[in-house]
Enzyme design. Structure first.
Site, short mmCIF file in Angstrom:
data_model
loop_
_atom_site.label_atom_id
_atom_site.label_comp_id
_atom_site.label_asym_id
_atom_site.label_seq_id
_atom_site.Cartn_x
_atom_site.Cartn_y
_atom_site.Cartn_z
N ILE A 53 0.83 -1.20 0.00
CA ILE A 53 0.00 0.00 0.00
C ILE A 53 0.87 1.25 0.00
O ILE A 53 0.59 2.22 -0.70
CB ILE A 53 -0.94 0.02 1.22
CG1 ILE A 53 -1.90 -1.17 1.17
CG2 ILE A 53 -1.72 1.32 1.29
CD1 ILE A 53 -2.78 -1.30 2.41
N LYS A 74 1.14 -3.14 8.92
CA LYS A 74 2.28 -2.24 8.91
C LYS A 74 3.47 -2.97 9.53
O LYS A 74 3.40 -3.43 10.67
CB LYS A 74 1.96 -0.97 9.71
CG LYS A 74 3.07 0.07 9.70
CD LYS A 74 2.61 1.35 10.39
CE LYS A 74 3.66 2.45 10.31
NZ LYS A 74 3.18 3.71 10.93
N GLY A 103 7.03 4.23 4.31
CA GLY A 103 7.51 5.40 5.00
C GLY A 103 9.00 5.29 5.25
O GLY A 103 9.67 4.43 4.68
N VAL A 162 3.59 -0.68 4.52
CA VAL A 162 2.21 -1.10 4.77
C VAL A 162 1.74 -1.97 3.61
O VAL A 162 1.90 -1.60 2.44
CB VAL A 162 1.27 0.10 4.96
CG1 VAL A 162 -0.15 -0.38 5.27
CG2 VAL A 162 1.77 1.01 6.07
N ASP A 215 1.72 14.75 13.69
CA ASP A 215 2.05 14.74 12.26
C ASP A 215 0.77 14.85 11.42
O ASP A 215 0.56 14.07 10.50
CB ASP A 215 2.83 13.47 11.90
CG ASP A 215 3.67 13.64 10.64
OD1 ASP A 215 3.89 14.79 10.22
OD2 ASP A 215 4.10 12.62 10.06
#
Length: 283
Positions: A25, A48, A28, A33, A137
């Site tokens: 998906i 994740k 980071g 993910v 964030d």
């Protein structure tokens, strides 16, 4: 100095004897993910996985899992479980697009749509803050729009109100959505999240972030500009929404509203003109 290691994951691989990875998906700085099949419950989930293994990355990952375990709100991604070996977080699989992706494609939402998004995010933040947590964030790429929900996710920088894990002077978050006090290294507070919400909403309404910057620009210079430049006046018919955005962007964190107050105002349909519409929130 502590060492870190990288771990890679392959499609078709079964993680923790339960989750078969079916598609990526997103990625980071420290994690990936995946869409995965829970072969025990026979359902698709989002998993994740921590890619960068090291004390700090692992600590943040575990903190995210622990925080999300206590949150249950329709505008916060729902966690179904987590494991420590290997470090993984199992979440509901959501189908939609991030605000960041839509904005990059040139999407300009209506004022009514921005109000809907603002209301959902304020409700989500009120829930997060009521549980003694700060997201830290808030930005378009961390907000997902599904067919019927606005969902806040990626709690990788989440912090407890009483936490001392962040060193004084350490800047964490995304420049462009950081409150001036956070850029200057102050400990974050719920008001820090409200400033980021104001940045996000102004970007949705105008197409521009409140504090344009160059990545080469010194952080202190960005903070000084945010402290001394007045927020852009929003020429929209929804006076409550315009006041909410301006109040969230107050340079002084003590003058920003709480998320609960913002959520309350956005639920109301009347549009008062009282300058004390949004009384300052305690820091």
């Amino acid at each position: 100095m502590t060492s870190s290691s990288m771990t890679s994951f392959d499609l078709g691989e079964i993680i923790a004897d339960r989750y078969r990875l079916e598609g990526r998906i997103g990625s980071g700085a420290t994690s990936d993910v995946f869409v995965a099949m829970d072969i025990r419950d026979e359902r698709q989930v989002a998993v994740k996985l921590l890619r960068l293994r090291g004390p700090q990355a692992t600590e943040r990952f575990i903190r995210e899992a622990d925080a999300l375990h206590f949150l249950e709100h329709p505008s916060v991604v729902r966690v179904l479980g987590h494991h420590q070996d290997p470090p993984l977080l199992v979440m509901e699989l959501l189908v939609g697009e991030t605000l960041g992706k839509r904005l990059s494609a040139g999407w300009r939402p209506s004022v009514a749509e921005v109000r809907r998004i603002a209301s959902a995010l304020a409700e989500a933040l009120a829930h997060v803050h009521a549980h003694g947590l700060i997201h830290r964030d808030i930005k378009p790429t961390n907000v997902l729009l599904t067919r019927d929900r606005v969902v806040l996710f990626d709690f990788g920088l989440v912090r407890g109100l009483a936490s001392v894990l962040t060193r004084p002077g350490q800047v964490l978050g995304t420049i462009g959505y950081l409150a001036p006090e956070a850029i200057l290294g102050a400990h974050p507070s719920p008001a820090t999240d409200l400033y980021a919400l104001g940045c996000l909403l102004q970007e949705l309404l105008t197409g521009k972030a409140p504090t344009p910057h160059s990545f080469r620009e010194p952080l202190r210079q960005i903070a000084e500009r945010a402290l001394h430049e007045a927020p852009v006046a929003l020429d929209i018919d929804d006076h409550v929404l315009a006041r909410v955005v301006q109040s969230c962007l107050e340079p002084d964190p003590a003058r920003r509203p709480t998320a609960a107050r913002v959520a309350q105002l956005l639920r109301e349909r009347e549009r008062p003109s009282d300058p004390e519409l949004l009384p300052p929130a305690p820091c």
